[in-house]
Scaffold this motif. Structure first.
Motif, short mmCIF file in Angstrom:
data_model
loop_
_atom_site.label_atom_id
_atom_site.label_comp_id
_atom_site.label_asym_id
_atom_site.label_seq_id
_atom_site.Cartn_x
_atom_site.Cartn_y
_atom_site.Cartn_z
N HIS A 33 0.85 -1.18 0.00
CA HIS A 33 0.00 0.00 0.00
C HIS A 33 0.89 1.24 0.00
CE1 HIS A 33 0.97 -0.83 4.20
NE2 HIS A 33 0.71 0.45 4.48
N TRP A 34 0.27 2.40 -0.13
CA TRP A 34 1.02 3.65 -0.14
C TRP A 34 0.14 4.78 0.37
CZ3 TRP A 34 -0.83 7.68 -3.28
CH2 TRP A 34 -1.79 7.30 -4.23
N HIS A 35 0.77 5.87 0.75
CA HIS A 35 0.04 7.07 1.20
C HIS A 35 0.97 8.26 1.07
CE1 HIS A 35 2.48 6.23 4.72
NE2 HIS A 35 1.87 5.05 4.86
N ARG A 36 0.45 9.43 1.31
CA ARG A 36 1.22 10.66 1.11
C ARG A 36 1.86 11.15 2.41
NH1 ARG A 36 0.11 16.42 -0.63
NH2 ARG A 36 1.73 16.86 -2.17
N SER A 37 1.62 10.48 3.50
CA SER A 37 2.20 10.87 4.77
C SER A 37 3.58 10.25 4.96
CB SER A 37 1.29 10.43 5.92
OG SER A 37 0.04 11.07 5.85
N VAL A 38 4.37 10.86 5.85
CA VAL A 38 5.61 10.25 6.31
C VAL A 38 5.24 9.31 7.46
CG1 VAL A 38 7.85 10.66 7.41
CG2 VAL A 38 7.00 12.25 5.67
N GLU A 39 5.78 8.10 7.46
CA GLU A 39 5.38 7.10 8.44
C GLU A 39 6.63 6.51 9.10
OE1 GLU A 39 1.95 3.80 8.49
OE2 GLU A 39 3.44 3.49 6.91
N ILE A 40 6.58 6.38 10.43
CA ILE A 40 7.68 5.78 11.17
C ILE A 40 7.16 4.59 11.97
CG2 ILE A 40 9.52 6.13 12.86
CD1 ILE A 40 9.38 9.12 12.23
N PHE A 41 7.77 3.43 11.80
CA PHE A 41 7.47 2.24 12.59
C PHE A 41 8.62 2.02 13.57
CE2 PHE A 41 4.25 1.48 9.57
CZ PHE A 41 3.43 0.44 10.02
N LEU A 42 8.33 2.06 14.86
CA LEU A 42 9.34 1.84 15.89
C LEU A 42 9.00 0.57 16.66
CD1 LEU A 42 11.69 2.53 17.80
CD2 LEU A 42 10.13 4.09 19.01
N VAL A 43 9.82 -0.46 16.53
CA VAL A 43 9.60 -1.73 17.22
C VAL A 43 10.21 -1.64 18.62
CG1 VAL A 43 10.03 -4.21 17.23
CG2 VAL A 43 9.63 -3.02 15.06
N LEU A 44 9.37 -1.79 19.65
CA LEU A 44 9.86 -1.77 21.03
C LEU A 44 10.18 -3.18 21.53
CD1 LEU A 44 7.44 0.81 22.69
CD2 LEU A 44 9.70 1.21 21.72
N GLU A 45 9.34 -4.14 21.15
CA GLU A 45 9.53 -5.54 21.54
C GLU A 45 9.21 -6.43 20.35
OE1 GLU A 45 6.95 -6.23 24.82
OE2 GLU A 45 8.07 -4.98 26.22
#
Length: 275
Positions: A33-45
């Motif tokens: 998928h795609w979108h126009r926003s900036v996205e950050i995925f941060l894995v904690l565990e």
């Protein structure tokens, strides 16, 4: 095309979207998928596997990935994980972007990456606690994060081939942004096409090709999402909710709601409360 456009609506009390990844229980796959926003995925565990333009990016605790606007991405999460997701509308970077509103970010030094990771974790913890004045604290951390992103993570140049790929999706991104601002008005396929200088047939094909849905389905999804918010956060009648969000009547709202949520809006409101 085998990828879809994702509709992103910020949290009601914030200028961006902040939430826990829905694949936290594992056994989860998110298609391209795609979108126009900036996205950050941060894995904690735990861990998950990210794909950007078919390139695999394994993520373990504590690690993150930045998805730039209009990058095609997918996710595999076979095992349980705790992952914070931040989705930042491109408008938040207004005045600081490269040509044609392209924000291009990438991971940097271990020190800089650590600063960004800590900011996101603090932001989510503050938002979850919701202590008095939390909105101000979260927004303060958010704007500090934006500053870090544009001063330490934003790239000055980008590969021309990558830019061309993103431009193929940017036209539709601008159109969907326009629809988000005017979803409660009488916006027809013909009217939107005229607004952007396209023929209705061309615009219809554009939605099918790049969003994998029809224009009508995308507009109904917008109206249903915003109607849901008003229905659950006000005492307005369902008829009033429907009209406020662009539906001709409550019957049309109910039909769209059942298709998305599997029950009537009146039943959902009764079961879950409206505040």
């Amino acid at each position: 095309m085998d990828f879809k456009h994702e509709m992103i609506i910020p949290n009601e009390d914030l200028p961006f979207k902040l939430f826990l990844f829905e694949g936290g229980n594992g056994n989860y796959n998110r298609a391209k998928h795609w979108h126009r926003s900036v996205e950050i995925f941060l894995v904690l565990e735990g861990a998950l596997e990210f794909f950007i333009n078919n390139t695999s990016i394994p993520l373990e605790a504590v690690d993150f990935v930045i998805v730039n606007p209009n990058e095609i991405h997918s996710i595999k999460a076979p095992n349980p994980n705790t992952t914070i997701v931040v989705q930042i509308p491109l408008s938040c970077f207004s005045g600081y972007l490269e040509e044609e509103d392209y924000a291009v970010f990438s991971k940097q030094s271990r020190e800089d990456n650590g600063i960004l990771t800590e900011l996101i974790a603090r932001m989510y913890e503050t938002y979850q606690d919701k202590k008095f004045g939390y909105e101000l604290k979260v927004k303060g951390l958010f704007y500090e994060m934006l500053y870090i992103l544009i001063t330490r993570f934003m790239k000055a140049e980008e590969d021309q081939g990558s830019i061309r790929q993103k431009r193929n999706l940017d036209r539709l991104s601008r159109i969907t942004s326009y629809m988000k601002k005017n979803y409660n008005q009488d916006i027809t396929l013909e009217g939107v096409a005229d607004e952007f200088g396209f023929s209705p047939t061309y615009l219809s094909r554009m939605f099918k090709r790049y969003a994998d849905v029809s224009y009508k389905a995308y507009l109904l999804d917008l109206r249903t999402e915003y109607s849901f918010r008003e229905m659950m956060n006000t005492d307005h009648s369902l008829s009033q909710v429907a009209v406020n969000n662009g539906f001709p009547n409550s019957r049309a709202f109910a039909k769209a709601f059942v298709k998305r949520y599997g029950c009537l809006p009146s039943e959902y409101r009764k079961q879950n409360g409206n505040r």
